[in-house]
Write a protein that holds these residues in place. Structure first.
Motif, PDB file in Angstrom:
ATOM      1  N   GLU A 146      -9.775  31.387  -6.165  1.00  0.00           N
ATOM      2  CA  GLU A 146      -8.870  30.727  -5.215  1.00  0.00           C
ATOM      3  C   GLU A 146      -9.166  31.169  -3.784  1.00  0.00           C
ATOM      4  OE1 GLU A 146      -4.102  30.205  -4.285  1.00  0.00           O
ATOM      5  OE2 GLU A 146      -4.749  31.751  -5.683  1.00  0.00           O
ATOM      6  N   LEU A 147      -9.332  32.479  -3.565  1.00  0.00           N
ATOM      7  CA  LEU A 147      -9.627  32.959  -2.213  1.00  0.00           C
ATOM      8  C   LEU A 147     -10.991  32.451  -1.751  1.00  0.00           C
ATOM      9  CD1 LEU A 147      -8.920  34.539   0.308  1.00  0.00           C
ATOM     10  CD2 LEU A 147      -9.838  36.602  -0.806  1.00  0.00           C
ATOM     11  N   ARG A 148     -11.970  32.433  -2.636  1.00  0.00           N
ATOM     12  CA  ARG A 148     -13.292  31.907  -2.267  1.00  0.00           C
ATOM     13  C   ARG A 148     -13.182  30.458  -1.789  1.00  0.00           C
ATOM     14  NH1 ARG A 148     -18.202  34.416  -4.313  1.00  0.00           N
ATOM     15  NH2 ARG A 148     -17.720  36.481  -5.109  1.00  0.00           N
ATOM     16  N   GLU A 149     -12.411  29.654  -2.490  1.00  0.00           N
ATOM     17  CA  GLU A 149     -12.237  28.246  -2.089  1.00  0.00           C
ATOM     18  C   GLU A 149     -11.478  28.139  -0.773  1.00  0.00           C
ATOM     19  OE1 GLU A 149     -13.749  25.496  -3.301  1.00  0.00           O
ATOM     20  OE2 GLU A 149     -14.831  26.964  -4.514  1.00  0.00           O
ATOM     21  N   GLN A 150     -10.510  29.021  -0.543  1.00  0.00           N
ATOM     22  CA  GLN A 150      -9.787  29.019   0.730  1.00  0.00           C
ATOM     23  C   GLN A 150     -10.716  29.378   1.880  1.00  0.00           C
ATOM     24  OE1 GLN A 150      -6.588  31.798   0.106  1.00  0.00           O
ATOM     25  NE2 GLN A 150      -5.357  30.335  -1.058  1.00  0.00           N
ATOM     26  N   ILE A 151     -11.614  30.321   1.655  1.00  0.00           N
ATOM     27  CA  ILE A 151     -12.574  30.708   2.695  1.00  0.00           C
ATOM     28  C   ILE A 151     -13.522  29.549   2.983  1.00  0.00           C
ATOM     29  CG2 ILE A 151     -14.530  32.232   3.213  1.00  0.00           C
ATOM     30  CD1 ILE A 151     -12.913  34.451   1.697  1.00  0.00           C
ATOM     31  N   ILE A 152     -13.982  28.881   1.949  1.00  0.00           N
ATOM     32  CA  ILE A 152     -14.858  27.716   2.146  1.00  0.00           C
ATOM     33  C   ILE A 152     -14.123  26.634   2.926  1.00  0.00           C
ATOM     34  CG2 ILE A 152     -16.030  25.824   0.945  1.00  0.00           C
ATOM     35  CD1 ILE A 152     -16.720  27.959  -1.261  1.00  0.00           C
ATOM     36  N   ALA A 153     -12.876  26.368   2.574  1.00  0.00           N
ATOM     37  CA  ALA A 153     -12.083  25.350   3.288  1.00  0.00           C
ATOM     38  C   ALA A 153     -11.896  25.741   4.747  1.00  0.00           C
ATOM     39  CB  ALA A 153     -10.731  25.151   2.607  1.00  0.00           C
ATOM     40  N   LEU A 154     -11.630  27.016   5.015  1.00  0.00           N
ATOM     41  CA  LEU A 154     -11.499  27.489   6.400  1.00  0.00           C
ATOM     42  C   LEU A 154     -12.811  27.293   7.135  1.00  0.00           C
ATOM     43  CD1 LEU A 154      -9.976  28.992   8.684  1.00  0.00           C
ATOM     44  CD2 LEU A 154     -10.785  31.127   7.635  1.00  0.00           C
ATOM     45  N   TRP A 155     -13.917  27.650   6.504  1.00  0.00           N
ATOM     46  CA  TRP A 155     -15.247  27.527   7.093  1.00  0.00           C
ATOM     47  C   TRP A 155     -15.529  26.072   7.465  1.00  0.00           C
ATOM     48  CZ3 TRP A 155     -19.101  31.435   4.713  1.00  0.00           C
ATOM     49  CH2 TRP A 155     -20.239  31.578   5.515  1.00  0.00           C
ATOM     50  N   VAL A 156     -15.188  25.151   6.589  1.00  0.00           N
ATOM     51  CA  VAL A 156     -15.372  23.722   6.858  1.00  0.00           C
ATOM     52  C   VAL A 156     -14.502  23.290   8.035  1.00  0.00           C
ATOM     53  CG1 VAL A 156     -14.961  21.394   5.928  1.00  0.00           C
ATOM     54  CG2 VAL A 156     -16.109  23.124   4.515  1.00  0.00           C
ATOM     55  N   ASP A 157     -13.232  23.678   8.021  1.00  0.00           N
ATOM     56  CA  ASP A 157     -12.317  23.292   9.107  1.00  0.00           C
ATOM     57  C   ASP A 157     -12.781  23.838  10.450  1.00  0.00           C
ATOM     58  OD1 ASP A 157     -10.738  21.951   7.274  1.00  0.00           O
ATOM     59  OD2 ASP A 157      -9.204  23.535   7.165  1.00  0.00           O
ATOM     60  N   VAL A 158     -13.210  25.097  10.467  1.00  0.00           N
ATOM     61  CA  VAL A 158     -13.678  25.707  11.722  1.00  0.00           C
ATOM     62  C   VAL A 158     -14.932  24.992  12.219  1.00  0.00           C
ATOM     63  CG1 VAL A 158     -14.680  27.814  12.720  1.00  0.00           C
ATOM     64  CG2 VAL A 158     -12.598  27.954  11.323  1.00  0.00           C
ATOM     65  N   THR A 159     -15.884  24.750  11.331  1.00  0.00           N
ATOM     66  CA  THR A 159     -17.116  24.064  11.726  1.00  0.00           C
ATOM     67  C   THR A 159     -16.815  22.669  12.250  1.00  0.00           C
ATOM     68  OG1 THR A 159     -18.420  25.298  10.109  1.00  0.00           O
ATOM     69  CG2 THR A 159     -19.357  23.239  10.934  1.00  0.00           C
ATOM     70  N   ASN A 160     -15.991  21.933  11.532  1.00  0.00           N
ATOM     71  CA  ASN A 160     -15.717  20.540  11.914  1.00  0.00           C
ATOM     72  C   ASN A 160     -14.872  20.440  13.173  1.00  0.00           C
ATOM     73  OD1 ASN A 160     -17.321  19.458   9.930  1.00  0.00           O
ATOM     74  ND2 ASN A 160     -15.653  19.290   8.456  1.00  0.00           N
ATOM     75  N   ALA A 161     -14.249  21.536  13.574  1.00  0.00           N
ATOM     76  CA  ALA A 161     -13.517  21.575  14.843  1.00  0.00           C
ATOM     77  C   ALA A 161     -14.415  22.046  15.989  1.00  0.00           C
ATOM     78  CB  ALA A 161     -12.299  22.493  14.725  1.00  0.00           C
ATOM     79  N   GLY A 162     -15.718  22.263  15.695  1.00  0.00           N
ATOM     80  CA  GLY A 162     -16.667  22.654  16.739  1.00  0.00           C
ATOM     81  C   GLY A 162     -17.024  24.122  16.737  1.00  0.00           C
ATOM     82  N   GLY A 163     -16.543  24.874  15.749  1.00  0.00           N
ATOM     83  CA  GLY A 163     -16.836  26.302  15.678  1.00  0.00           C
ATOM     84  C   GLY A 163     -18.294  26.576  15.349  1.00  0.00           C
ATOM     85  N   ALA A 164     -18.772  27.708  15.847  1.00  0.00           N
ATOM     86  CA  ALA A 164     -20.171  28.107  15.678  1.00  0.00           C
ATOM     87  C   ALA A 164     -20.253  29.180  14.599  1.00  0.00           C
ATOM     88  CB  ALA A 164     -20.736  28.612  16.996  1.00  0.00           C
ATOM     89  N   VAL A 165     -20.239  28.755  13.346  1.00  0.00           N
ATOM     90  CA  VAL A 165     -20.250  29.705  12.234  1.00  0.00           C
ATOM     91  C   VAL A 165     -21.334  29.351  11.217  1.00  0.00           C
ATOM     92  CG1 VAL A 165     -17.902  30.600  12.437  1.00  0.00           C
ATOM     93  CG2 VAL A 165     -18.285  28.440  11.247  1.00  0.00           C
ATOM     94  N   GLY A 166     -22.509  28.991  11.736  1.00  0.00           N
ATOM     95  CA  GLY A 166     -23.659  28.782  10.876  1.00  0.00           C
ATOM     96  C   GLY A 166     -23.997  27.349  10.529  1.00  0.00           C
ATOM     97  N   PHE A 167     -23.181  26.419  10.970  1.00  0.00           N
ATOM     98  CA  PHE A 167     -23.409  25.007  10.678  1.00  0.00           C
ATOM     99  C   PHE A 167     -23.144  24.185  11.922  1.00  0.00           C
ATOM    100  CE2 PHE A 167     -22.298  26.936   6.641  1.00  0.00           C
ATOM    101  CZ  PHE A 167     -23.251  26.408   5.786  1.00  0.00           C
ATOM    102  N   VAL A 168     -23.518  22.913  11.853  1.00  0.00           N
ATOM    103  CA  VAL A 168     -23.215  21.948  12.898  1.00  0.00           C
ATOM    104  C   VAL A 168     -22.385  20.847  12.240  1.00  0.00           C
ATOM    105  CG1 VAL A 168     -24.180  20.296  14.540  1.00  0.00           C
ATOM    106  CG2 VAL A 168     -25.350  22.478  14.131  1.00  0.00           C
ATOM    107  N   ALA A 169     -21.275  20.497  12.863  1.00  0.00           N
ATOM    108  CA  ALA A 169     -20.387  19.456  12.321  1.00  0.00           C
ATOM    109  C   ALA A 169     -21.099  18.116  12.319  1.00  0.00           C
ATOM    110  CB  ALA A 169     -19.115  19.379  13.165  1.00  0.00           C
ATOM    111  N   PRO A 170     -20.743  17.280  11.382  1.00  0.00           N
ATOM    112  CA  PRO A 170     -19.750  17.470  10.329  1.00  0.00           C
ATOM    113  C   PRO A 170     -20.365  18.116   9.093  1.00  0.00           C
ATOM    114  CG  PRO A 170     -20.520  15.209  10.270  1.00  0.00           C
ATOM    115  CD  PRO A 170     -21.244  15.884  11.418  1.00  0.00           C
TER     116      PRO A 170
END
Length: 167
Positions: A14-38
């Motif tokens: 459950e926590l792993r999935e929450q972290i993945i969801a946070l990572w997706v939300d941060v990236t898609n909001a323009g965050g620089a955490v290893g990916f480029v949106a979307p």
């Protein structure tokens, strides 16, 4: 609502999935955490899995922040995996949920990481920043200083290369 931190929580599915969801939300909001949106969870999951496995198996540490029951902040305190650098660590994947930004959660997350570092007897923390987003200003306000740049080290697309700022 108060922000509550936990170091090295049990990495349940459950926590792993929450972290993945946070990572997706941060990236898609323009965050620089290893990916480029979307991005999607399926795209983030392989890197998240390997990152979290390095926490579960050691030597990296995971710091999470919850507001109530909601995961809103994450960072990894990464070991350098080199015996001459055991006195400092690298902060990676520093993330605060976009819905909670502007409330001081990022600064609180960084202060908690610094408190933990002092408790571990570390001499320094290092962070790398994608240029062009103003993130260096955030870290400078917290006392970090630029120590170097890797010009055009981050290729976001065929026409967009950014400096990586070392702080």
């Amino acid at each position: 609502m108060d922000l509550r931190f936990s170091l090295d929580p049990d990495l349940t599915p459950e926590l792993r999935e929450q972290i993945i969801a946070l990572w997706v939300d941060v990236t898609n909001a323009g965050g620089a955490v290893g990916f480029v949106a979307p991005v999607t969870a399926d795209e983030v999951r392989p890197l998240a899995t390997s990152t979290l496995d390095e926490v579960a198996d050691g030597p990296d540490r995971l710091l999470v922040g919850h507001e109530g029951e909601k995961l809103v902040a994450v960072l990894v305190i990464a070991d350098n995996r080199f015996h001459l650098k055991t006195h400092w660590r690298v902060l990676k994947r520093v993330m605060v949920h976009p819905d909670t930004q502007g409330r001081g959660h990022g600064a609180a997350l960084m202060r908690e990481a610094e408190r933990i570092a002092r408790g571990l007897g570390l001499a320094a923390l290092h962070v790398t920043v994608r240029d062009g987003l103003g993130l260096d200003r955030f870290y400078k306000r917290l006392g970090y200083r630029e120590i170097g740049r890797l010009p055009a080290a981050l290729r976001l697309s065929a026409t967009d290369a950014r400096d990586e700022i070392l702080m």
